[in-house]
Motif scaffolding. Structure first.
Motif, PDB file in Angstrom:
ATOM      1  N   THR A 753       0.614  -1.375  -0.035  1.00 40.28           N
ATOM      2  CA  THR A 753       0.011   0.000  -0.130  1.00 40.28           C
ATOM      3  C   THR A 753       1.029   0.700  -0.315  1.00 40.28           C
ATOM      4  O   THR A 753       0.574   1.905  -0.559  1.00 40.28           O
ATOM      5  N   ARG A 754       1.653   0.872   0.391  1.00 42.33           N
ATOM      6  CA  ARG A 754       2.568   2.342   0.336  1.00 42.33           C
ATOM      7  C   ARG A 754       3.063   2.682  -0.054  1.00 42.33           C
ATOM      8  O   ARG A 754       3.408   3.633  -1.351  1.00 42.33           O
ATOM      9  N   ALA A 755       4.077   0.883  -1.176  1.00 43.04           N
ATOM     10  CA  ALA A 755       5.041   1.524  -3.012  1.00 43.04           C
ATOM     11  C   ALA A 755       3.303   2.548  -3.643  1.00 43.04           C
ATOM     12  O   ALA A 755       3.846   3.064  -4.588  1.00 43.04           O
ATOM     13  N   ARG A 756       2.363   1.492  -3.558  1.00 47.52           N
ATOM     14  CA  ARG A 756       1.020   2.028  -3.949  1.00 47.52           C
ATOM     15  C   ARG A 756       1.005   4.242  -3.789  1.00 47.52           C
ATOM     16  O   ARG A 756       0.894   4.512  -4.739  1.00 47.52           O
ATOM     17  N   ALA A 757       1.280   4.226  -2.725  1.00 45.68           N
ATOM     18  CA  ALA A 757       1.029   5.509  -2.150  1.00 45.68           C
ATOM     19  C   ALA A 757       1.435   7.115  -3.012  1.00 45.68           C
ATOM     20  O   ALA A 757       2.160   7.913  -3.349  1.00 45.68           O
ATOM     21  N   LEU A 758       3.674   5.847  -2.769  1.00 49.13           N
ATOM     22  CA  LEU A 758       4.417   6.665  -3.209  1.00 49.13           C
ATOM     23  C   LEU A 758       3.942   7.075  -4.987  1.00 49.13           C
ATOM     24  O   LEU A 758       4.163   7.762  -5.098  1.00 49.13           O
ATOM     25  N   HIS A 759       3.682   5.667  -5.242  1.00 47.74           N
ATOM     26  CA  HIS A 759       3.287   6.355  -7.222  1.00 47.74           C
ATOM     27  C   HIS A 759       1.982   7.726  -7.363  1.00 47.74           C
ATOM     28  O   HIS A 759       2.718   8.320  -8.175  1.00 47.74           O
ATOM     29  N   ALA A 760       1.598   7.342  -6.587  1.00 49.10           N
ATOM     30  CA  ALA A 760       0.190   7.858  -6.551  1.00 49.10           C
ATOM     31  C   ALA A 760       0.839   9.640  -6.372  1.00 49.10           C
ATOM     32  O   ALA A 760       0.668  10.335  -7.178  1.00 49.10           O
ATOM     33  N   GLY A 761       1.532   9.342  -4.950  1.00 49.52           N
ATOM     34  CA  GLY A 761       2.767  10.624  -4.565  1.00 49.52           C
ATOM     35  C   GLY A 761       3.478  11.200  -5.801  1.00 49.52           C
ATOM     36  O   GLY A 761       4.777  12.332  -5.820  1.00 49.52           O
ATOM     37  N   GLU A 762       3.430  10.488  -6.887  1.00 50.77           N
ATOM     38  CA  GLU A 762       4.869  10.717  -8.258  1.00 50.77           C
ATOM     39  C   GLU A 762       6.007  10.367  -7.616  1.00 50.77           C
ATOM     40  O   GLU A 762       6.614  11.539  -7.983  1.00 50.77           O
ATOM     41  N   ASP A 763       6.572   9.428  -6.289  1.00 49.94           N
ATOM     42  CA  ASP A 763       7.387   9.438  -6.548  1.00 49.94           C
ATOM     43  C   ASP A 763       7.589   8.138  -7.171  1.00 49.94           C
ATOM     44  O   ASP A 763       8.383   7.153  -6.127  1.00 49.94           O
ATOM     45  N   LEU A 764       8.258   8.806  -8.004  1.00 49.91           N
ATOM     46  CA  LEU A 764       8.582   7.144  -9.051  1.00 49.91           C
ATOM     47  C   LEU A 764       9.445   6.166  -9.245  1.00 49.91           C
ATOM     48  O   LEU A 764       9.570   4.844  -8.517  1.00 49.91           O
ATOM     49  N   LYS A 765      10.975   6.655  -8.313  1.00 48.88           N
ATOM     50  CA  LYS A 765      12.364   5.858  -7.703  1.00 48.88           C
ATOM     51  C   LYS A 765      11.663   5.153  -6.689  1.00 48.88           C
ATOM     52  O   LYS A 765      12.200   4.171  -6.779  1.00 48.88           O
ATOM     53  N   ALA A 766      11.264   5.709  -5.452  1.00 53.95           N
ATOM     54  CA  ALA A 766      10.721   4.908  -4.324  1.00 53.95           C
ATOM     55  C   ALA A 766       9.627   4.407  -4.192  1.00 53.95           C
ATOM     56  O   ALA A 766      10.009   2.981  -4.158  1.00 53.95           O
TER      57      ALA A 766
END
Length: 978
Positions: A753-766
């Protein structure tokens, strides 16, 4: 670096690879090795590139002592061979004069004269190169601000000049201007200057994270607390664990300390513990340590100096101990800077920060808000505080008798008495009263064991509960209390029946066990003489409970009537003896049994009658539980509004009683469900997080993390990305999660879920880093290939978004292999189509073959789904596939194939009807794309216009006028081009 590059091409490839790494020791060490490798080629340009990479690693890895040394080599190369520096290399060289100026300011051992000398060197070089001097004046201002001298004049000389290509970026200069106004005490002017950065209109590598850290306190001081909260979450994530932004981390800690979030501050300090060792910049370290000291000072002032704190490695720290160490080191640094500078600026700034009073009592920063009392380590307490409603007698004899009297009634205040007695009895100095009304010590020890067993059963620790009840029964028999012994043995029987067995499917075994338990209880009841009325009522209630549990397990209609028969016995007996708690208990069981048998309306009727009785005759502490039951029944009847009212009232009344008496955890959870049915997701989120934290406090960690996982997903669905990430960061930092003790699948779900949130937050690298790690771990889940297929598919998409198509293909193949074992038709089909589109967008005709390969895989999945009778939740897999063939071919320039695919998609979609609002939008978009391909790229506007006009007419006739705008716009363009 396994082997040194043997060619310049290999060197450049290694430099590019290192550039993708995060700043830190690994990147820095690799950069050092690459400089050594570059020197073997005896060519200046590869060496220049390697030195530039090394200086960048030192600068952003917080190693200012080494950056000027590297730059000196670059300057020497430039002076010796200026022609080898092309325009880009020359620009980088002159840009980095500013980096060196910053590095020298950060080192108190560098004399002030050397700082001025470097600025003179910079000015002379810029003049000789015919470059504008605004960057020089910018560095002169930063030195003045560092010294705390002549800042206004230096500011005017810099800020009034026109920017040049070598000026700091807009975001960085905005930050400097705002900080100047902030230092002058003008919060409003500073915030106005900062607005473009805070709003995300200007950014760079360190912005807006740096500006946010400075803007937090001004935002609170000017009443913009919600903005401060949101920016804290986003800004902290941009600087955490980053040595070159340790000062920013310190300001976030200070913000927590001054807004009533000391517990979160300690949590963030623990997350950044490595900064104590990794920050090699004395100036950054001073900034960081001052923020740490503000936090620790506040925690100590609040009386929690003995709390554990994360500090320097090699020692266990308390808040007080770490504060003393931090103060000593920070004061030394400030003194060294002031001695070098000949001012008191750094000591004065420290004092201002440390003297600030808290700005707010409490600002809810995250979805998981805790106080210092909740993070304190568990420790024995001499006398636990009793709830406001509990009156605990001082006399030992009175305390024992009072506890037993409350126990007879089932009164919730008994818990406070038993806690007090447990503390007294376990003390070495305890002397048992020689009073016949109290009975022997064995009886009191049995009472305490029974209370402990009750609590273990409430926490589903059935094996422990059974053992405790058995031990209590033996002590009761020794004390000559056969009625109590019978109750304890009945409790043990129920707990044993509830203890999970070894069967794969324990339903039949548990049903049989509960049947036997009931029979044994009946026998025990019959064989125990001289039971007190309240004891006999309890035995009758446990008999009824055993049969109710059997019904709950088997769901067999034949098990319904035996439960009602036992409830009737209980209710008749309790009514005859005036035992209000057991009358209530009987009616609760009756309502629950109606619900288990599917008669929800009858259950509500019984609950209504019970509520009337409780309001008149009591016991009042049964009201919250009964309202909770009726609320759940209303949810079952799809009356969310009534459920919400009952559950809210139940939660309000629960506050009148000790926490052990009412399952407030469940009330919050049920309220969250009611809120979701009422389309009140934000309120649902509050109840979910409250329910989870209560579970955590009660030791039910798996339940707590499951509920928190649901809360995180809901916050992500609501678009509260930073809230989601902050919540999950907090959970993943819990000791049992970080150490791998928590259930690995649950921990993986939190990370996913955190990885999906990072993606949604446009932190593609993380996000990509986390997805790749999860894909590698889930590959070993032999019992759950479906989850691996989903994770590997999403990983492939992120790699595709990053342009790493080779790795994306590998991840997609892993997903397909797992899908072969456990099909995930729709999610994996979506991923494959997305990958095809990404590759065709990025690579055009060159990527067409790879894109079509993805679509071929998606086609096979669609065939499998069709054969299996699978129905997609959205548009059909075949329609989606045809549409994607159209888009992929359009990006690759194969327009005839694109048009054919889009026409197939239109045929599969079919024309929408009046009620097909969603399908109308899909159909209109497909028409638009087909018409654009035909009319623009294939240069056949006439048929394209015919298609568009027919579609527009169709949509208008059906009332879908909002979908016609893009079609009308395209039609106008095609007419203009005819």
């Amino acid at each position: 670096m396994p082997t040194a590059p043997q060619t310049t091409d290999a060197l450049y490839e290694a430099l590019q690879e290192n550039d993708r790494r995060p700043y830190g020791r690994t990147r820095t060490l690799t950069a050092e090795e690459l400089v050594d490798a570059a020197e073997q080629f005896a060519q200046p340009v590869p060496l220049i590139h390697a030195l530039l990479e090394l200086q960048e690693a030192y600068t952003y890895g917080s190693e200012p002592r080494k950056s000027p040394v590297v730059f000196a080599r670059l300057i020497s190369l430039f002076d010796e061979q200026p022609d080898v520096f092309d325009e880009r290399l020359r620009h980088l060289l002159f840009w980095r004069f500013k980096w060196v100026a910053g590095a020298l300011r950060a080192l108190p051992e560098v004399p002030l004269s050397s700082l001025h000398q470097w600025l003179t060197e910079m000015r002379d070089r810029y003049v000789k190169a015919d470059l504008g001097l605004q960057p020089y004046y910018g560095q002169a201002y930063q030195l003045a601000a560092h010294l705390g001298q002549d800042t206004d004049l230096a500011y005017e000389l810099w800020a009034g000049r026109t920017r040049t290509p070598f000026s700091d970026c807009e975001a960085c200069e905005t930050c400097e201007r705002a900080r100047h106004h902030l230092a002058a005490g003008d919060d409003e002017r500073a915030l106005r200057a900062w607005e473009p950065v805070l709003a995300g209109k200007e950014s760079c590598q360190e912005e807006p994270a740096r500006s946010i850290s400075y803007a937090l306190l001004p935002l609170v001081r000017t009443g913009r607390t919600e903005r401060a909260r949101a920016l804290h979450l986003a800004g902290y994530r941009g600087c955490r664990r980053n040595p070159s932004m340790s000062g920013e981390v310190g300001r976030h800690l200070e913000f927590c300390a001054l807004t009533g979030n000391e517990a979160r501050g300690l949590e963030l300090l623990a997350e950044n513990r490595s900064l104590f060792e990794e920050v090699d910049s004395p100036l950054d370290l001073l900034d960081f340590l001052t923020g740490v000291e503000v936090l620790l000072q506040r925690v100590e002032v609040l009386g929690h100096g003995e709390l554990p704190a994360a500090g320097y490695a090699g020692r266990t720290w308390t808040v007080a101990g770490l504060r003393a160490e931090v103060r000593r080191r920070a004061e030394d640094l400030a003194t060294r800077f002031d001695a070098r500078n000949g001012t008191t600026a750094h000591t004065d700034r420290r004092r201002i920060r440390l003297d600030r009073a808290p700005l707010l009592d409490a600002l809810e920063l995250t979805l998981r808000t805790r106080g210092l009392d909740e993070v304190a380590p568990a420790a024995p307490v001499a006398a636990p505080a009793a709830p406001a409603t509990a009156l605990v007698p001082e006399s030992l004899t009175e305390l024992i008798l009072h506890a037993r009297a409350l126990d007879e009634q089932g009164h919730p205040d008994e818990a406070a008495c038993w806690k007090r007695l447990r503390t007294l009895v376990t003390a070495r100095s305890y002397t048992h009263p020689q009073d016949p009304t109290v009975g022997p010590l064995a009886q009191l020890r049995a009472d305490l064991l029974t209370d402990e067993a009750n609590r273990a059963g409430q926490n589903d620790e059935y094996a422990d509960a059974a053992a405790l009840y058995e031990e209590a029964a033996g002590l009761y028999e020794d004390a000559g209390a056969p009625g109590h012994a019978a109750l304890a043995r009945a409790g043990a029987l129920l707990a044993e029946a509830e203890t999970p067995g070894q069967d794969d499917d324990g339903t039949e075994a548990k049903t049989s066990a509960l049947t036997a338990t009931h029979a044994t209880m009946v026998s025990l009841h019959e064989q125990t003489p001289d039971l007190a009325p309240y004891q006999e009522a309890r035995l009758l209630r446990m008999r009824a409970t055993a049969l109710a549990l059997r019904l709950q397990t088997s769901r067999s209609p034949e098990h319904v009537e035996p439960v009602f028969a036992e409830i009737n016995l209980l209710q008749a007996f309790a009514s005859r003896h005036g035992l209000a708690p057991q009358i209530s208990g009987a009616r609760l069981l009756r309502a629950t049994t109606h619900a288990l048998s599917g008669a929800l309306l009858a259950a509500v009727t019984e609950a209504d009658a019970l509520l009337d009785q409780l309001k008149t005759h009591g016991p009042a502490w049964h009201l919250p539980r009964t309202l909770g039951l009726r609320g759940r029944l209303q949810l079952g009847l799809h009356d969310a509004q009534a459920a919400h009212a009952d559950l809210t009232e139940g939660l309000r009344l629960a506050a009148d009683w000790p926490a052990e008496a009412v399952d407030t955890t469940r009330l919050h959870g049920d309220l969250a469900e009611a809120c979701m049915h009422l389309d009140r997701p934000d309120e649902a989120l509050r109840h979910l997080t409250r329910s989870a934290e209560l579970s955590l406090r009660h030791g039910n960690r798996i339940d707590a993390f499951c509920t928190y996982s649901n809360a995180a997903q809901l916050s992500l669905d609501l678009g509260r990305v930073e809230d989601c990430i902050a919540l999950l960061d907090s959970l993943l930092a819990e000791p049992d999660v970080a150490s791998g003790e928590l259930d690995d699948r649950l921990a993986a779900q939190l990370r996913l879920t955190r990885a999906r949130a990072l993606h949604a937050g446009e932190d593609l690298k993380a996000a990509t880093v986390e997805f790749v790690a999860l894909a590698a771990e889930s590959a070993g889940w032999d019992d759950d290939p479906a989850s691996h297929a989903m994770i590997a598919g999403e990983t492939a998409v992120l790699l595709g978004e990053s342009g790493e198509f080779d790795r994306a293909r590998e991840a997609a193949d892993q997903a397909l292999a797992a899908h072969a074992r456990a099909p995930r038709y729709e999610p994996l089909g979506n991923c494959l189509r997305e990958l095809a589109l990404l590759q065709s967008r990025r690579q055009g005709a060159e990527g067409l073959a790879a894109a079509l390969a993805y679509l071929a895989d998606a086609g096979r999945i669609a065939d499998e789904a069709r054969a299996a009778g699978y129905e997609a939740h959205g548009r059909s897999l075949d329609t989606a596939l045809a549409y994607e063939y159209g888009r992929v071919n359009a990006h690759a320039g194969t327009y005839e194939d694109a048009l054919a695919a889009l026409e197939k998609a239109l045929a599969l979609l079919g024309e929408p009807g009046a009620e097909d609002a969603n399908r109308a939008g899909e159909w209109a978009e497909c028409v638009r794309l087909a018409s654009a391909v035909e009319g623009i790229y294939l240069e056949r506007p006439a048929p394209a216009l015919t298609r568009l006009e027919a579609a527009i007419s169709r949509l208008i006739s059906l009332g879908h006028t909002e979908d016609t705008e893009p079609l009308t716009s395209l039609a106008a363009r095609l007419r203009d081009e005819e």
